[in-house]
Motif scaffolding. Structure first.
Motif, PDB file in Angstrom:
ATOM      1  N   GLU A 163      72.685-102.659 -79.565  1.00 44.24           N
ATOM      2  CA  GLU A 163      72.295-101.653 -78.585  1.00 44.24           C
ATOM      3  C   GLU A 163      71.049-100.928 -79.079  1.00 44.24           C
ATOM      4  OE1 GLU A 163      74.095 -97.771 -76.321  1.00 44.24           O
ATOM      5  OE2 GLU A 163      75.474 -99.425 -76.773  1.00 44.24           O
ATOM      6  N   VAL A 164      70.086-100.781 -78.177  1.00 43.09           N
ATOM      7  CA  VAL A 164      68.802-100.156 -78.489  1.00 43.09           C
ATOM      8  C   VAL A 164      68.686 -98.883 -77.663  1.00 43.09           C
ATOM      9  CG1 VAL A 164      66.309-100.462 -78.250  1.00 43.09           C
ATOM     10  CG2 VAL A 164      67.709-102.349 -79.041  1.00 43.09           C
ATOM     11  N   ASN A 165      68.330 -97.780 -78.332  1.00 43.38           N
ATOM     12  CA  ASN A 165      68.226 -96.494 -77.640  1.00 43.38           C
ATOM     13  C   ASN A 165      66.799 -96.057 -77.354  1.00 43.38           C
ATOM     14  OD1 ASN A 165      71.077 -95.893 -77.494  1.00 43.38           O
ATOM     15  ND2 ASN A 165      70.988 -95.749 -79.717  1.00 43.38           N
ATOM     16  N   SER A 166      65.818 -96.725 -77.964  1.00 45.82           N
ATOM     17  CA  SER A 166      64.416 -96.386 -77.696  1.00 45.82           C
ATOM     18  C   SER A 166      63.519 -97.528 -78.165  1.00 45.82           C
ATOM     19  CB  SER A 166      64.026 -95.096 -78.421  1.00 45.82           C
ATOM     20  OG  SER A 166      63.850 -95.327 -79.803  1.00 45.82           O
ATOM     21  N   LEU A 214      70.811-100.748 -69.786  1.00 44.60           N
ATOM     22  CA  LEU A 214      71.935 -99.808 -69.739  1.00 44.60           C
ATOM     23  C   LEU A 214      71.533 -98.542 -69.001  1.00 44.60           C
ATOM     24  CD1 LEU A 214      73.250-100.229 -73.395  1.00 44.60           C
ATOM     25  CD2 LEU A 214      74.026-101.394 -71.314  1.00 44.60           C
ATOM     26  N   ASP A 215      70.333 -98.075 -69.255  1.00 44.86           N
ATOM     27  CA  ASP A 215      69.725 -96.984 -68.499  1.00 44.86           C
ATOM     28  C   ASP A 215      68.228 -97.017 -68.778  1.00 44.86           C
ATOM     29  OD1 ASP A 215      69.117 -95.421 -70.830  1.00 44.86           O
ATOM     30  OD2 ASP A 215      71.020 -94.366 -70.717  1.00 44.86           O
ATOM     31  N   GLU A 216      67.506 -95.984 -68.364  1.00 50.22           N
ATOM     32  CA  GLU A 216      66.046 -95.990 -68.457  1.00 50.22           C
ATOM     33  C   GLU A 216      65.527 -96.336 -69.853  1.00 50.22           C
ATOM     34  OE1 GLU A 216      62.398 -92.845 -67.888  1.00 50.22           O
ATOM     35  OE2 GLU A 216      64.176 -92.587 -66.648  1.00 50.22           O
ATOM     36  N   ASN A 217      66.177 -95.846 -70.888  1.00 45.18           N
ATOM     37  CA  ASN A 217      65.702 -96.047 -72.257  1.00 45.18           C
ATOM     38  C   ASN A 217      66.560 -96.998 -73.087  1.00 45.18           C
ATOM     39  OD1 ASN A 217      63.485 -94.169 -72.100  1.00 45.18           O
ATOM     40  ND2 ASN A 217      65.030 -92.564 -72.062  1.00 45.18           N
ATOM     41  N   ARG A 218      67.780 -97.247 -72.675  1.00 45.24           N
ATOM     42  CA  ARG A 218      68.711 -98.029 -73.497  1.00 45.24           C
ATOM     43  C   ARG A 218      68.842 -99.466 -72.997  1.00 45.24           C
ATOM     44  NH1 ARG A 218      73.486 -95.314 -72.288  1.00 45.24           N
ATOM     45  NH2 ARG A 218      74.578 -96.881 -73.478  1.00 45.24           N
ATOM     46  N   ARG A 219      68.909-100.392 -73.965  1.00 43.99           N
ATOM     47  CA  ARG A 219      69.080-101.808 -73.656  1.00 43.99           C
ATOM     48  C   ARG A 219      70.152-102.386 -74.568  1.00 43.99           C
ATOM     49  NH1 ARG A 219      66.108 -99.971 -70.338  1.00 43.99           N
ATOM     50  NH2 ARG A 219      64.123-100.804 -69.612  1.00 43.99           N
ATOM     51  N   LEU A 220      70.808-103.422 -74.077  1.00 37.93           N
ATOM     52  CA  LEU A 220      71.756-104.170 -74.887  1.00 37.93           C
ATOM     53  C   LEU A 220      71.184-105.575 -75.073  1.00 37.93           C
ATOM     54  CD1 LEU A 220      74.493-104.444 -76.318  1.00 37.93           C
ATOM     55  CD2 LEU A 220      75.443-105.216 -74.122  1.00 37.93           C
ATOM     56  N   ASP A 273      63.352 -98.613 -81.827  1.00 34.79           N
ATOM     57  CA  ASP A 273      64.373 -99.487 -82.418  1.00 34.79           C
ATOM     58  C   ASP A 273      63.975-100.970 -82.400  1.00 34.79           C
ATOM     59  OD1 ASP A 273      66.007 -97.253 -82.736  1.00 34.79           O
ATOM     60  OD2 ASP A 273      67.113 -97.632 -80.879  1.00 34.79           O
TER      61      ASP A 273
END
Length: 138
Positions: free
Chosen positions: A4-7, A126-132, A10
């Motif tokens: 999971e990436v939050n920005s 996942l949302d605007e800034n988060r990716r899986l 990462d």
């Protein structure tokens, strides 16, 4: 492997994890919706591979070639391909089986031409800034 990436900050860590996960594999496919961050991540992965050139999307050229200390890196974007014959005309075999690193966006458009083994990178928003990121060996 799920990451999971939050920005955007990462992404270099994910690039290292992908490199470690891949081992000696040199063909990577990238799946995700439009805007998921495939090209953005590929830019980070290319930097990790030691490419100093500016990496850009090959949307219109289909393939961009870069040189790294470990050999050629080919970045494909098959989004605009209209017919599988375009991949044949491009000489895909020389790229996919020539020993260079291949980074392939929109692989579903040429699925029947993909090598038997490759690394699959799925990017889910996942949302605007988060990716899986889901990494798997095929």
């Amino acid at each position: 492997m799920d990451i999971e990436v939050n920005s955007l900050a990462d992404l270099p860590v994910v690039a290292q994890q992908l490199s470690d996960f891949a081992g000696s594999e040199k063909v990577f496919i990238f799946e995700g919706d439009m805007g998921a961050g495939k090209t953005t991540f590929i830019k980070n992965f290319c930097k990790h591979l030691g490419i100093a050139d500016v990496v850009s999307s090959p949307t219109y050229s289909i393939v961009n070639e870069y040189e790294s200390a470990n050999g050629a890196v080919f970045h494909f974007d098959f989004y605009r391909i209209k017919d599988i014959r375009e991949a044949y005309d491009l000489g895909y075999e020389e790229y996919f089986y020539g020993g260079g690193t291949c980074l392939i966006e929109w692989p579903e458009r040429i699925a029947e031409l993909l090598p038997e083994n490759y690394i699959k990178v799925e990017i889910n928003v996942l949302d605007e800034n988060r990716r899986l990121f889901k990494l798997s060996k095929v």
